[in-house]
Design an enzyme around this catalytic site. Structure first.
Site, PDB file in Angstrom:
ATOM      1  N   GLN A  11       0.815  -1.220   0.000  1.00 45.14           N
ATOM      2  CA  GLN A  11       0.000   0.000   0.000  1.00 45.14           C
ATOM      3  C   GLN A  11       0.846   1.266   0.000  1.00 45.14           C
ATOM      4  OE1 GLN A  11      -3.183   0.109   2.823  1.00 45.14           O
ATOM      5  NE2 GLN A  11      -3.964   2.013   2.007  1.00 45.14           N
ATOM      6  N   GLY A 144       3.259  -6.021   5.949  1.00 41.04           N
ATOM      7  CA  GLY A 144       3.600  -7.383   5.587  1.00 41.04           C
ATOM      8  C   GLY A 144       4.060  -7.481   4.148  1.00 41.04           C
ATOM      9  N   ASN A 206       6.837   8.587   8.369  1.00 39.80           N
ATOM     10  CA  ASN A 206       5.623   9.397   8.294  1.00 39.80           C
ATOM     11  C   ASN A 206       5.592  10.503   9.329  1.00 39.80           C
ATOM     12  OD1 ASN A 206       4.613   8.060   6.141  1.00 39.80           O
ATOM     13  ND2 ASN A 206       3.287   6.713   7.307  1.00 39.80           N
ATOM     14  N   GLU A 254      25.897   6.904  -9.553  1.00 39.37           N
ATOM     15  CA  GLU A 254      26.744   7.887  -8.879  1.00 39.37           C
ATOM     16  C   GLU A 254      26.353   8.059  -7.413  1.00 39.37           C
ATOM     17  OE1 GLU A 254      27.689  11.756 -10.662  1.00 39.37           O
ATOM     18  OE2 GLU A 254      27.253  10.832 -12.575  1.00 39.37           O
TER      19      GLU A 254
END
Length: 453
Positions: A11, A144, A206, A254
């Protein structure tokens, strides 16, 4: 051509992917149905976007990417969303039942049903490239699918495309905000695999990005869309040099060469500046040195980790827009004089800079202001070890009681894999510690040299 194939797993990977492709299409003037309007097509000599898109005979531009999830809902959103005509239907792969936040399900039981279809699709994409440069992988390590299936995918890619670079964008669990109880298990198990099978992993978290949205964009309650659009800007800046021309272009390989001093020390911090809302941008003059300074601000790091607690080994600054090398050199010189920004002394230069003349594009109606210039920094700092030690502590608390372990063993894992992965991470923390210390021991020897200057 130096093509790059993007793989979006689970997700988090898919939702970040949506934001990225939305932005890439805007940057290249490609419509949601993959057509490029005629006035843009006249710039046919500018075909650098072909690193990310392949053009069909009918003049349609198809992203070189695969979206995979073990359950259908998230992929179905792409299948029915605004960009449904952009992607090849076979690039959107979904299974029937999800990994249920269980690394073992993603890696062993459910994952192995889908993996061959994915690799087959990736093989077709790779055959369609003239000079495949590498893979960008997007996933979260706490769930998962992203952790288990993502690692399975990396392991198989290592076998099939051993020499190609693999860059990973990992959404890492936040210190305070948790989306699953078993995050520490999944993260430790997947980091074990990331250590071996990926060349550069860029850590995103987050909570850190929430804070940036709240603080810099005045969004009281940021949504995943706000977060993903910010992440998309980072990814766009990193890949801009592959998709447009510039004064100092930077290749995917690079990054590796300049950022990874030892194979295992490849977990990077990223930051992006300026993150400003339209109301503020109107009143601010964002010069090259200002945006460079804010890229080094600990509060602007996209993972919860304070670079002041460690030392930088190397960092890569990717400028875009109205920037000239002279300004960059001046900005970097200023950074080097700051006491709060410390480099390990075995890496005196420490900076890799890239400049791209394409100014940043913003999503219409989005939160970010349209600015003339921006910078994205990817840095390798010993402070990232904080992130691992936090995760290890949580892992230890649960594993001491063997809580939830039966779910993993029931899906065909062995308990030994837990302790093996945990030991590997303990070794990684130790590696980071040594990389920081090495320099102190060397300091005594260096003083002799300095006297001779």
């Amino acid at each position: 051509m130096r093509e790059v194939i993007s793989i979006h797993v689970g997700q988090a990977g898919i939702q970040v992917g949506n934001a990225c492709w939305e932005l890439f299409c805007l940057e290249h003037g490609i419509q949601p149905d993959g057509q490029m309007p005629s006035d843009k097509a006249s710039r046919a000599n500018d075909d650098a976007f072909n690193t990310f898109f392949s053009e069909t005979g009918a003049g349609k531009h198809v992203p070189r990417c695969v979206f995979v999830d073990l359950e259908p809902t998230v992929v179905d959103e792409v299948r029915t969303g605004t960009y449904r005509q952009l992607f090849h239907p076979e690039q959107l792969i979904s299974g029937k039942e999800d990994a249920a936040n269980n690394f073992a399900r993603g890696h062993y039981t459910i994952g192995k049903e889908v993996i061959d279809v994915c690799l087959d699709r990736i093989r077709k994409l790779a055959d369609n490239c003239t000079g495949l440069q590498g893979f960008l992988m997007f996933s979260a390590v706490g769930g998962g699918t992203g952790s288990g299936f993502g690692c399975l995918m990396l392991e198989r890619l290592s076998v099939d495309y051993g020499k190609k670079s693999k860059l990973n964008f990992c959404c890492w669990p936040s210190p305070q905000v948790s989306t699953a109880v078993v995050e520490p298990y999944n993260s430790v198990l997947s980091t074990h695999s990331l250590l071996e099978h990926t060349d550069v992993a860029i850590m995103l978290d987050n909570e850190a990005i929430y804070d940036i949205c709240r603080r810099n964009l005045d969004i009281e309650r940021p949504t995943y869309t706000n977060l993903n659009r910010l992440i998309a800007q980072v990814i766009s800046s990193l890949t801009a040099s592959l998709r447009f021309d510039g004064a100092l272009n930077v290749d995917v390989t690079e990054f590796q060469t300049n950022l990874v001093p030892y194979p295992r020390i490849h977990f990077m911090l990223s930051s992006y500046a300026p993150v400003v809302s339209a109301e503020k941008a109107y009143h601010e003059q964002l010069s090259v040195s200002e945006i460079t300074n804010s890229a080094f601000e600990p509060a602007n790091m996209m993972a919860k980790c304070d670079p002041r607690h460690g030392k930088y080994m190397a960092c890569c600054l990717m400028y875009r827009g109205d920037v000239v090398p002279k300004d960059v050199n001046a900005a970097v010189a200023t950074i080097k004089t700051k006491r709060t920004i410390q480099f390990v002394d075995w890496c005196p230069t420490g900076f890799k800079c890239g400049i791209n003349y394409q100014p940043p594009t913003v999503v219409p109606g989005g939160d970010l202001a349209k600015v003339m210039r921006a910078v994205c920094m990817i840095s390798n700092s010993t402070a990232i070890a904080e992130v691992f030690s936090r995760m290890d502590q949580k892992f230890d608390l649960m594993y001491a009681k063997r809580a939830f372990v039966h779910w993993y063993v029931g899906e065909g894992m062995e308990e030994g894999e837990f302790s093996e992965a945990r030991e590997d991470l303990a070794a990684l923390e130790k590696d980071y510690e040594e990389v920081g210390i090495e320099s102190n021991e060397a300091e005594g020897e260096d003083e002799g040299y300095e006297a001779d200057y």
